[in-house]
Write a protein that holds these residues in place. Structure first.
Motif, PDB file in Angstrom:
ATOM      1  N   LEU A 371       0.830  -1.201   0.000  1.00 51.12           N
ATOM      2  CA  LEU A 371       0.000   0.000   0.000  1.00 51.12           C
ATOM      3  C   LEU A 371       0.867   1.256   0.000  1.00 51.12           C
ATOM      4  N   ASP A 372       1.945   1.247   0.765  1.00 46.16           N
ATOM      5  CA  ASP A 372       2.831   2.407   0.900  1.00 46.16           C
ATOM      6  C   ASP A 372       4.222   1.852   1.233  1.00 46.16           C
ATOM      7  N   ALA A 373       5.085   1.772   0.220  1.00 49.68           N
ATOM      8  CA  ALA A 373       6.375   1.105   0.387  1.00 49.68           C
ATOM      9  C   ALA A 373       7.236   1.768   1.449  1.00 49.68           C
ATOM     10  N   LYS A 374       7.322   3.078   1.413  1.00 43.91           N
ATOM     11  CA  LYS A 374       8.213   3.764   2.352  1.00 43.91           C
ATOM     12  C   LYS A 374       7.745   3.566   3.788  1.00 43.91           C
ATOM     13  N   ARG A 375       6.472   3.740   4.021  1.00 48.23           N
ATOM     14  CA  ARG A 375       5.917   3.530   5.370  1.00 48.23           C
ATOM     15  C   ARG A 375       6.179   2.096   5.832  1.00 48.23           C
ATOM     16  N   SER A 376       6.001   1.140   4.928  1.00 47.32           N
ATOM     17  CA  SER A 376       6.194  -0.269   5.281  1.00 47.32           C
ATOM     18  C   SER A 376       7.651  -0.564   5.589  1.00 47.32           C
ATOM     19  N   VAL A 377       8.559  -0.051   4.749  1.00 44.03           N
ATOM     20  CA  VAL A 377       9.992  -0.271   4.959  1.00 44.03           C
ATOM     21  C   VAL A 377      10.433   0.303   6.300  1.00 44.03           C
ATOM     22  N   VAL A 378       9.977   1.523   6.605  1.00 44.83           N
ATOM     23  CA  VAL A 378      10.391   2.175   7.850  1.00 44.83           C
ATOM     24  C   VAL A 378       9.797   1.468   9.057  1.00 44.83           C
ATOM     25  N   ALA A 379       8.488   1.178   9.017  1.00 42.85           N
ATOM     26  CA  ALA A 379       7.831   0.543  10.168  1.00 42.85           C
ATOM     27  C   ALA A 379       8.468  -0.800  10.501  1.00 42.85           C
ATOM     28  N   LEU A 380       8.716  -1.600   9.470  1.00 42.81           N
ATOM     29  CA  LEU A 380       9.362  -2.898   9.709  1.00 42.81           C
ATOM     30  C   LEU A 380      10.827  -2.728  10.077  1.00 42.81           C
ATOM     31  N   GLY A 381      11.459  -1.710   9.507  1.00 41.97           N
ATOM     32  CA  GLY A 381      12.860  -1.445   9.821  1.00 41.97           C
ATOM     33  C   GLY A 381      13.080  -1.187  11.295  1.00 41.97           C
ATOM     34  N   TRP A 382      12.144  -0.471  11.928  1.00 41.48           N
ATOM     35  CA  TRP A 382      12.262  -0.202  13.364  1.00 41.48           C
ATOM     36  C   TRP A 382      12.115  -1.487  14.184  1.00 41.48           C
ATOM     37  N   LYS A 383      11.549  -2.525  13.562  1.00 39.79           N
ATOM     38  CA  LYS A 383      11.432  -3.830  14.241  1.00 39.79           C
ATOM     39  C   LYS A 383      12.548  -4.779  13.796  1.00 39.79           C
ATOM     40  N   ASN A 384      13.560  -4.188  13.131  1.00 40.05           N
ATOM     41  CA  ASN A 384      14.701  -4.963  12.636  1.00 40.05           C
ATOM     42  C   ASN A 384      14.291  -5.999  11.598  1.00 40.05           C
ATOM     43  N   VAL A 385      13.255  -5.668  10.833  1.00 42.00           N
ATOM     44  CA  VAL A 385      12.805  -6.548   9.756  1.00 42.00           C
ATOM     45  C   VAL A 385      13.130  -5.868   8.426  1.00 42.00           C
ATOM     46  N   LEU A 386      13.877  -6.543   7.576  1.00 44.53           N
ATOM     47  CA  LEU A 386      14.214  -6.006   6.265  1.00 44.53           C
ATOM     48  C   LEU A 386      13.120  -6.382   5.278  1.00 44.53           C
ATOM     49  N   LEU A 387      12.600  -5.384   4.558  1.00 45.71           N
ATOM     50  CA  LEU A 387      11.576  -5.636   3.546  1.00 45.71           C
ATOM     51  C   LEU A 387      12.190  -5.414   2.169  1.00 45.71           C
ATOM     52  N   ASP A 388      12.182  -6.451   1.355  1.00 40.89           N
ATOM     53  CA  ASP A 388      12.711  -6.365   0.000  1.00 40.89           C
ATOM     54  C   ASP A 388      11.738  -7.066  -0.935  1.00 40.89           C
ATOM     55  N   GLY A 389      11.958  -6.892  -2.236  1.00 36.33           N
ATOM     56  CA  GLY A 389      11.097  -7.548  -3.210  1.00 36.33           C
ATOM     57  C   GLY A 389       9.794  -6.807  -3.466  1.00 36.33           C
ATOM     58  N   VAL A 390       9.730  -5.518  -3.095  1.00 38.95           N
ATOM     59  CA  VAL A 390       8.522  -4.725  -3.345  1.00 38.95           C
ATOM     60  C   VAL A 390       8.485  -4.341  -4.823  1.00 38.95           C
ATOM     61  N   THR A 391       7.461  -4.780  -5.530  1.00 37.64           N
ATOM     62  CA  THR A 391       7.367  -4.507  -6.974  1.00 37.64           C
ATOM     63  C   THR A 391       6.148  -3.675  -7.354  1.00 37.64           C
ATOM     64  N   PHE A 392       5.292  -3.411  -6.378  1.00 38.61           N
ATOM     65  CA  PHE A 392       4.129  -2.552  -6.662  1.00 38.61           C
ATOM     66  C   PHE A 392       3.758  -1.777  -5.405  1.00 38.61           C
TER      67      PHE A 392
END
Length: 875
Positions: A371-392
């Motif tokens: 829904l919102d890549a930047k928000r998702s990357v940051v929110a998970l990043g603060w939980k030490n979760v790396l988000l990759d493979g976002v294509t849409f």
């Protein structure tokens, strides 16, 4: 008793426009007249408590008076386009307030107001008229009061019959006779040459009317006066006729149609948000409203407490739900996954403890549609979760396709695309003080619906992007940039809090010294931050000329003080005191408040806001740290590397928008100047003033610089006159000379408008679109703004796209070369990095190399780069 407020819309709008500095919102729309009009309107509503209201506007340039005198109002300057464009917004504002507005061909606002005032008077209503036009004083009676605006927008002088008698010594109706004798230069009413207000009043006090004056010429002393009256009898009578307000405009509506008391709060708040009127939004707090839930089809989903690999099929839509605006500080309420296997709600704690989920999240081969890549990357990043493979990214797809949309919330996107099956967040969570997390079933249903919408819309939105030739902009620019920005935000920038605190302490000491100087000049101690006390000191004790008044006393605003700067030494001290005070409170204290326990600031970059494509920064705004004052520039000293022995590196595009203009306009002179690395403002001055380089004066270069940058933003003669403090005529002549010197620029401006009128939009070099439906509007004001936008959006938008491309290329270069250097901040045309000592030389070479090769133009891109111990030193 019923009270009718009648407002002269054109007069108040003009007053507001010229009283306030040019303001614009984040979309580039001028707003100063709307803001001034709004504050005036709110003041009237608060103080008058009207039962009925109506705002009248002039319908056009020609009225019935032009049949009497063709030169009526002939001397007026053309309305600045910066003001013309705002009238449609003022009308929209009035509609939101549910205030009747009216205009009629062949009549002026005065005639409409006069007709309605007399009608209300006959029905025993109280009437108050707001305008800046003294002609309306002729309407004053025991039931009608006229409030005239003086300097500024809040300084009002109210006239009843007694006040007119005290000021002029005549009756309200004799105001018409006074105009007949003295004329009115603002309306180009000739009157009798040589007769001013003083003489006109003297004659009227003796003879009563223009007619009686003309019948009694023999009784008037003074040969010249007699001759003037004798020679201009017809002109005097015609002038009286022109000045007489027509009281029988054919207006059929009932006065009760002007009833006031209800307004559309939602529309007002929406308009204020669009116009960036943040300070006014609080007056219309919506927290008390209860929003109704819409009825949607059921969506079947599972609440997962043990994640299995089959739940995470490839591809999957993933929603990471963080409802706080500042997602750096917000909790993840839960997650939802939708794919061909079904709909799944995953509680946050379940996801974070699942090795299957964590491996899937960071696997770049597993497609995630979010829904919102930047928000998702940051929110998970603060939980030490790396988000990759976002294509849409649904948010970015919506933003590119509908850049003018007021909202890119998933509920609004789904409605626009005909898939409306998601409640608004405010419906589910509430607003303001009533905001709360619903029960699990309702929460899960809401988040799952978002994931379902992302999954269903992906294919159709990508098809739209492809049809618009924007799929590359989406996939190669905005999508990867979202991830880059997310990582930058999470990294943050380190702050030397001790340095900031020391700066604050130093500023406090300087403020004390300045306070002492101000008190010495004033001859007494007083509260400098109190406008009332300061006004009394400046304008009563020190006797400075008052320029503007407010309802609470003298205005001491910055524009007022700047006009008095040469009148007394105290003024410069006061201006400096205010500047340092704002630096301390807004920037020193403001930055300290948002600095984390680890001494870092994590700003948020707005990627889906400006229609031009430019990024902005909030919480805090790192793009707005003042650099005009040395004290402001020094704030950058507090921005330091996060690692010992590292450096801060700053790289700044040189005059990128002018280089884009040269490329797009294909102007030979501009291209030559940039190719030969000439000073572009000196070159422009040479071309416009027809002088050699060594003959260009500082004023010539300053004028050339103003018009160079002004052309990029669609400057008008009024705008340039304000920038250079010259007359509009001089400014118009300068712009004309500029366009003659650069004919290809003029052709570009004309062609961009005509092409946009045909296609309905303008495009940047990378195919970002801005739709301009108002180019074909019959409303002149809307059409004018759209034309200006058509000229400047391709330039501003292309410059924004270029630095975004540079950021993506730079992030890839850092990764490819396995460098430790990090990109921290983007400030419009500037990129800030932190760099290990061992990589400084390499970064000084590759950063400008990457930025200058981001796109290929007909002129070279030039980047200035340097490194230092702090952001301040990297200049």
């Amino acid at each position: 008793m019923k009270k009718l407020i009648l407002i002269d819309g054109n007069s108040i709008a003009y007053r507001a426009f010229f009283a306030l500095p040019l303001l614009n919102n984040n979309k580039g729309v001028y707003t100063n007249a709307v803001y001034g009009f709004t504050t005036m309107l709110l003041k009237i509503i608060e103080e008058e408590q009207p039962t009925h209201m109506m705002v009248a506007f002039d319908a056009g340039k020609t009225t019935f008076r032009h049949k009497t005198y063709g030169e009526y109002k002939g001397g007026r300057q053309k309305t600045p386009p910066e003001l013309s464009e705002q009238f449609s917004l003022i009308r929209e504002l009035l509609d939101a307030f549910c205030i009747t507005r009216f205009e009629m061909d062949n009549y002026e606002a005065d005639d409409i107001i006069g007709t309605l005032a007399k009608k209300a008077e006959k029905e025993d209503w109280n009437v108050k008229i707001y305008s800046g036009d003294k002609d309306l004083l002729q309407l004053v009676s025991d039931k009608v009061t006229v409030a005239l605006t003086k300097k500024g927008i809040t300084n009002i002088e109210a006239f009843d019959e007694k006040a007119i008698d005290e000021k002029y010594g005549i009756s309200p109706l004799q105001i018409i006779d006074m105009k007949g004798l003295m004329g009115d230069s603002s309306d180009n009413i000739p009157g009798v040459p040589g007769i001013g207000e003083k003489t006109a009043l003297k004659l009227l006090k003796e003879f009563g009317t223009v007619e009686t004056v003309l019948e009694s010429i023999d009784k008037i002393s003074g040969k010249k006066m007699k001759e003037k009256l004798e020679e201009n009898k017809e002109q005097a009578m015609m002038s009286k006729e022109l000045a007489t307000i027509y009281l029988e405009v054919p207006y059929d509506s009932n006065l009760e149609d002007f009833s006031f008391g209800h307004y559309d709060k939602k529309k007002i708040v929406s308009l204020f948000k669009e116009l960036d009127f943040s300070s006014l939004i609080s007056k219309f707090d919506e927290d008390g409203e209860t929003l109704e839930k819409e009825e949607f089809d059921d969506v079947k989903f599972e609440i997962i407490d043990d994640i299995k690999a089959e739940y995470l099929m490839n591809p999957s839509a993933l929603v990471v739900e963080v409802i706080e605006e500042n997602y750096h500080k917000g909790d993840i309420l839960g997650m939802a996954v939708t794919n061909e296997a079904g709909h799944f709600y995953i509680p946050t704690e379940v996801a974070l403890k699942s090795d299957i989920f964590l491996e899937w999240a960071k696997d770049e081969t597993k497609e995630k549609w979010v829904l919102d890549a930047k928000r998702s990357v940051v929110a998970l990043g603060w939980k030490n979760v790396l988000l990759d493979g976002v294509t849409f990214d649904l948010l970015m797809a919506s933003y590119i396709l509908d850049p003018s949309a007021s909202s890119h919330e998933v509920s609004d996107i789904s409605k626009r695309k005909g898939k409306g099956q998601v409640q608004e967040d405010d419906v589910v969570y509430g607003k303001g003080a009533k905001r709360s997390i619903p029960e699990l079933d309702e929460l899960a249903d809401h988040i799952v619906r978002k994931a379902d919408t992302v999954f269903k819309l992906k294919e159709s939105l990508e098809a739209e992007l492809k049809e618009n030739e924007q799929l590359e902009l989406f996939k190669e620019l905005e999508m990867p940039l979202s991830i880059v920005l997310g990582r930058m935000e999470t990294t943050g920038v380190k702050i030397d809090t001790e340095q900031l605190k020391q700066m604050g302490a130093d500023l406090e000491k300087r403020l004390i010294v300045l306070e002492q100087h101000i008190h010495q000049h004033a001859g007494l101690k007083f509260n400098i931050n109190s406008p009332k006390q300061l006004g009394e000191v400046l304008f009563e004790k020190l006797g400075l000329p008052p320029i503007k008044k407010t309802k609470t006393g003298y205005s001491t605003s910055a524009d007022v003080l700047e006009k008095l700067a040469d009148d007394h030494e105290i003024i410069q001290h006061i201006l400096h005191y205010r500047q340092l005070g704002k630096l301390n409170s807004t920037y020193i204290e403001g930055l300290l408040k948002v600095t984390s326990e680890k001494n870092r600031i994590h700003t948020r970059f707005n990627q889906a806001l400006a229609q031009t494509g430019r990024l902005s920064s909030i919480d805090p705004n790192l793009q707005n740290i003042p650099i005009r004052l040395e004290e402001g520039r020094k704030i950058r000293k507090a921005f330091i590397p996060s690692e010992s022995g590292w450096k801060i590196l700053a790289a700044d595009y040189s005059q990128i928008e002018l280089r884009v203009l040269a490329h797009i306009a294909n102007d030979a002179k501009l291209i030559e100047a940039f190719q030969e690395d000439m000073d572009i403002h000196t070159k422009t001055a040479m071309d416009v003033f027809h002088v050699k380089a060594d003959e260009v004066t500082s004023n010539m270069r300053r004028s050339a610089k103003a018009v160079n940058f002004g052309i990029v933003y669609g400057i008008s003669d009024y705008g340039l006159s304000q920038s250079l403090n010259i007359t509009r005529k001089e400014a118009a002549e300068f712009i004309e000379r500029y366009l003659k010197s650069y004919p290809s620029v003029k052709d570009y401006m004309e062609d961009s408008v005509s092409q946009a009128r045909e296609s309905g939009f303008v495009s940047t070099l990378l195919h970002r679109r801005r739709y301009l439906p108002d180019l074909t509007s019959s409303n002149f004001n809307k059409r004018s703004f759209a034309e200006r936008t058509a000229m400047n959006t391709p330039i501003q938008g292309s410059a924004a796209d270029i630095i975004k491309k540079a950021m993506i290329d730079m992030a890839k270069r850092l990764e490819d070369e396995q460098l430790e250097s990090r990109m921290l901040i983007q400030v419009h045309d500037e990129l800030i990095f932190e760099v290990p000592e061992k990589e400084v030389d390499k970064m000084l070479k590759i950063v400008p190399e990457v930025m200058e090769q981001a796109v290929s133009l007909k002129v070279p891109l030039k980047v200035d780069v340097s490194a230092g111990e702090t952001w301040y030193d990297a200049k």
